[in-house]
Design an enzyme around this catalytic site. Structure first.
Site, PDB file in Angstrom:
ATOM      1  N   HIS A 246       0.818  -1.299   0.002  1.00 28.24           N
ATOM      2  CA  HIS A 246      -0.005   0.147  -0.169  1.00 28.24           C
ATOM      3  C   HIS A 246       0.873   1.004   0.076  1.00 28.24           C
ATOM      4  O   HIS A 246       0.959   1.779   1.117  1.00 28.24           O
ATOM      5  CB  HIS A 246      -0.888   0.044   1.306  1.00 28.24           C
ATOM      6  CG  HIS A 246      -2.077   1.013   1.107  1.00 28.24           C
ATOM      7  ND1 HIS A 246      -2.647   1.338   2.323  1.00 28.24           N
ATOM      8  CD2 HIS A 246      -2.541   1.594   0.206  1.00 28.24           C
ATOM      9  CE1 HIS A 246      -3.698   2.157   2.127  1.00 28.24           C
ATOM     10  NE2 HIS A 246      -3.553   2.200   0.797  1.00 28.24           N
ATOM     11  N   CYS A 270      -1.855  10.582   6.906  1.00 31.45           N
ATOM     12  CA  CYS A 270      -0.483  10.622   7.356  1.00 31.45           C
ATOM     13  C   CYS A 270       0.451  11.120   6.401  1.00 31.45           C
ATOM     14  O   CYS A 270       1.442  11.121   6.642  1.00 31.45           O
ATOM     15  CB  CYS A 270       0.220   9.280   7.831  1.00 31.45           C
ATOM     16  SG  CYS A 270      -0.958   8.616   9.557  1.00 31.45           S
ATOM     17  N   LYS A 272       0.424  10.717   3.000  1.00 34.21           N
ATOM     18  CA  LYS A 272       1.022  10.090   1.877  1.00 34.21           C
ATOM     19  C   LYS A 272       0.881  10.835   0.399  1.00 34.21           C
ATOM     20  O   LYS A 272       2.000  10.846  -0.284  1.00 34.21           O
ATOM     21  CB  LYS A 272       0.205   8.756   1.682  1.00 34.21           C
ATOM     22  CG  LYS A 272       0.493   7.520   0.606  1.00 34.21           C
ATOM     23  CD  LYS A 272      -0.494   6.473   0.633  1.00 34.21           C
ATOM     24  CE  LYS A 272      -0.107   5.553  -0.179  1.00 34.21           C
ATOM     25  NZ  LYS A 272      -1.104   4.342  -0.269  1.00 34.21           N
ATOM     26  N   ARG A 384     -13.993  12.508  -2.894  1.00 34.33           N
ATOM     27  CA  ARG A 384     -12.640  11.987  -3.586  1.00 34.33           C
ATOM     28  C   ARG A 384     -12.684  12.735  -5.149  1.00 34.33           C
ATOM     29  O   ARG A 384     -13.572  13.116  -5.541  1.00 34.33           O
ATOM     30  CB  ARG A 384     -12.691  10.602  -3.886  1.00 34.33           C
ATOM     31  CG  ARG A 384     -12.604   9.811  -2.545  1.00 34.33           C
ATOM     32  CD  ARG A 384     -11.681   8.980  -2.583  1.00 34.33           C
ATOM     33  NE  ARG A 384     -11.361   8.422  -1.047  1.00 34.33           N
ATOM     34  CZ  ARG A 384     -10.223   8.060  -0.507  1.00 34.33           C
ATOM     35  NH1 ARG A 384      -9.147   7.764  -1.299  1.00 34.33           N
ATOM     36  NH2 ARG A 384      -9.886   7.650   0.707  1.00 34.33           N
TER      37      ARG A 384
HETATM   38  C1  SPV Z   1      -7.677   4.170   1.101  1.00 37.60           C
HETATM   39  O1  SPV Z   1      -8.455   4.189   2.123  1.00 37.60           O
HETATM   40  O2  SPV Z   1      -6.245   3.754   1.436  1.00 37.60           O
HETATM   41  C2  SPV Z   1      -7.937   4.285  -0.406  1.00 37.60           C
HETATM   42  C3  SPV Z   1      -9.169   4.615  -0.735  1.00 37.60           C
HETATM   43  O3  SPV Z   1      -6.912   4.704  -1.008  1.00 37.60           O
HETATM   44  S1  SPV Z   1     -10.162   3.390  -0.808  1.00 37.60           S
HETATM   45  O4  SPV Z   1     -10.171   2.813  -2.176  1.00 37.60           O
HETATM   46  O5  SPV Z   1     -11.425   3.565  -0.220  1.00 37.60           O
HETATM   47  O6  SPV Z   1      -9.247   2.146  -0.505  1.00 37.60           O
HETATM   48 MN    MN Z   2      -5.217   3.619  -0.175  1.00 34.05          MN
END
Ligand code: SPV
Ligand code: MN
Length: 620
Positions: A246, A270, A272, A384
């Site tokens: 991730h 945080c 990113k 978003r």
């Molecule tokens: C996250 O929550 O880490 C995201 C968005 O990047 S989601 O697609 O909801 O996971």
């Molecule tokens: Mn994510």
């Protein structure tokens, strides 16, 4: 089977599907047409017309509405469908498989029965879109072809922005394709949002490489190639010796035109995105990376080609590049923002937010409350924007390199008011994986659910997506660093350190200096001070970098306050983390306890000599 397909697809779509020489794929699609009973089926061959058809359908069906700027649309998810549904996201467990208590699962047989009752006829009245994509660049060892079935043109549209086209890849691979499959239905709709949220289910089958998602629209639950594929890929990589992380990927400029690539894992909120988007540097990805070893180095690709970014807080000063993109013609889907006169508004933007408009709650006005009596914010905190990375001025041209980029450093960062220094390099790979990645925590904020300031354990920021037991995942990470000629250096960063007065000790822009320091460390071009917890920068190097990079004077007092070793806070953290691995993880590798214990002993020895708070000079 050919009969069903011919009859339900019509000649043109049938021919598009048959151009892919893979009967298994034909059977798969025929099966879900029979089960889900869509009114129509559309097969997307990635031509400009086909992609346009999906965009048009999203608007025609009312899942998106055009905004004032050309190419911009808005989509709303249901009021109670605004985030990943952790409770109803489960792994389908074959008999004899145990993922441990931290990972949500359901026996496969039971789960499939439940799904069968939910998906029967679920696409009635809808059109099914059959789309092909790849995770990762085309023609690359990294990449995984994928098939998405969905009855949401919004989901299909989002994926055309976020992922590389895969139809030609499937044609090329034919029967050789080893692909992931995603079956999504938003289910019955009311005002264009999923009605049966109580039957929202996201079930993941790593044995058959398929994920089911029903009665939801929110991207994190529905966009198959994002977090759903991530769980399949972690599992596949674990069997094959590569990693799904991730992580962002970015290029940092060093001296003489050098570019060094970093990956970074940060739990949400945080820093990113703001790290990946740092002005002057280059972005390859902001969310998910595949990492492989090749010729003694680690290489990484961005699984995606677009960004599904949090819009809250985006403003012209802190995020000039995104801000610019969001205000000019480009293909962008805004989701769950406030709309007034064709213009999107969100919390934390420059402009004054109107007191009424349309948002995820419908017609909205300031002070409007929901059923629970909570005041509804103008835009959702998880609102978003979806946009291709190539629309960003800082997109790295190497984003589509099938070989990936060589990773020089890996960064783990959490929200931590009182323990970690702003930047620190681990002693080595194992020490980094254990004391940085596997020890990652993040404090909750006002923007997250529940109480603020509570530390949440989130190893490698990957806890929500692990499809293998935690201990095994750590072991795989440890093993990955073996027999590398040049392992990436591992760093911990903390942008959120606070002083006694409760104020942050660093400005938002300071992270630029930490990155430049890490870049130099990767090439062995600056010294460091060895402390009980890792290598930290020397004052004179930071002073010079602050001057060069930010034109700021960095005082010795600031340095000492930021980089002093906080012994007791570190010891408390070791206690918390060891406790989790001892009591909640059944397969923790023994080495983890040893590395944490050694660190504890070093901290205690330092405390005996120098006290509770130790300025860097003492370790010289
Ligand atoms: C996250 O929550 O880490 C995201 C968005 O990047 S989601 O697609 O909801 O996971
Ligand atoms: Mn994510």
């Amino acid at each position: 089977m050919a009969d069903i397909l011919k009859e339900r697809l019509g000649e043109e779509n049938y021919q598009k599907l048959m151009a892919i020489d893979n009967p298994e794929i034909h059977r798969f699609i025929a099966h879900y047409i029979e089960v889900c009973e869509p009114d129509r089926v559309f097969v997307c061959n990635d031509s400009a017309e086909d992609v346009q058809y999906i965009r048009d359908q999203a608007i025609e069906r009312g899942e998106e509405s055009p905004l004032a700027i050309n190419g911009h649309t808005v989509h709303f998810d249901g009021y109670y469908d605004q985030a990943r549904d952790k409770e109803n996201t489960k792994f389908l467990l074959p008999e004899g498989v145990d993922l441990g208590p931290n990972i949500n699962s359901i026996p496969k047989k039971e789960g499939l029965e439940e799904l069968a009752s939910i998906m029967k006829g679920i696409m009635k009245g809808h059109e099914m879109f059959v789309c092909f994509f790849t995770l990762g660049p085309a023609n690359s060892e990294f990449s995984i072809p994928c098939i998405q079935l969905t009855d949401s043109p919004y989901v299909a549209h989002s994926e055309t922005i976020l992922y590389r086209p895969g139809y030609e890849e499937f044609k090329r691979l034919g029967r050789k394709a080893r692909y992931f499959r995603f079956v999504h239905s938003e289910g019955e709709l009311i005002n264009n949002v999923s009605k049966n949220i109580d039957k929202r289910r996201i079930y993941i089958d790593t044995e058959d490489d398929i994920v089911y998602s029903f009665n939801t629209q929110y991207g994190g639950n529905t966009i198959g190639l994002k977090k759903l594929a991530m769980r399949l890929a972690i599992n596949r990589g674990a069997r094959e010796g590569w990693l799904t992380e991730h992580m962002l990927i970015m290029g940092v400029h060093g001296p003489d035109g050098r570019v060094t690539y970093f990956t970074g894992a940060f739990p949400s909120l945080c820093g990113k995105t703001s790290t990946a988007m740092l002005e002057g540097e280059m972005i390859i990805g902001d969310d998910i990376a595949y990492l492989r070893k090749k010729d003694g180095v680690v290489r990484g690709v961005n699984v995606e080609k677009g960004m599904f970014g949090i819009i809250m807080g985006i403003n012209s000063k802190d995020d000039p590049i995104i801000w610019e993109t969001l205000h000019r013609p480009a293909e962008i889907i805004f989701s769950n923002v406030l709309i007034k006169d064709g213009k999107p508004y969100w919390i934390g933007m420059d402009d004054e937010i109107p007191t009424e408009g349309i948002n995820h709650s419908g017609k909205w006005f300031k002070g409007k409350k929901d059923k629970e009596g909570n005041e509804i914010t103008p835009s959702h905190r998880n609102a978003r924007f979806t946009v291709a990375l190539k629309e960003l001025k800082n997109c790295d041209p190497r984003i589509d390199d099938p070989e990936g980029v060589v990773i020089g450093g890996i960064i783990y960062g959490g929200r931590d008011s009182d323990t970690w220094v702003p930047v620190e390099q681990s002693f080595d790979w194992v020490h980094g994986i254990i004391t940085k990645g596997a020890s990652l925590e993040s404090e909750t904020t006002a923007a997250t659910l529940g109480k603020a300031g509570v530390r949440k354990f989130n190893l490698m920021s990957n806890l929500d997506f692990l499809s293998i037991p935690i201990g095994r995942y750590i072991q795989i990470n440890l093993d990955f660093g073996r027999d590398l000629k040049k392992p990436p250096l591992i760093f911990g960063v903390n942008y959120f350190l606070k002083g006694k007065d409760g104020n942050y000790l660093n400005a938002k822009t300071d992270k630029k200096v930490w990155l430049k320091w890490m870049e130099l460390r990767v090439h062995g071009e600056v010294d460091a001070i060895k402390t009980p917890t890792g290598y930290i920068p020397k004052y004179e190097d930071l002073k010079r970098l602050f001057q060069e990079v930010l034109n700021k004077d960095y005082s010795l007092d600031d340095y000492n306050e930021q980089f002093k070793l906080r012994v007791n806070e570190h010891l408390a953290k070791i206690d918390r983390i060891s406790e989790i691995y001892k009591t909640k993880v059944f397969d923790t590798p023994e080495i983890l306890f040893k590395v944490l214990e050694d660190q504890r002993q070093r901290l205690i020895a330092a405390r005996e000599k120098f006290g509770d708070y130790i300025i860097p000079e003492k370790f010289k």
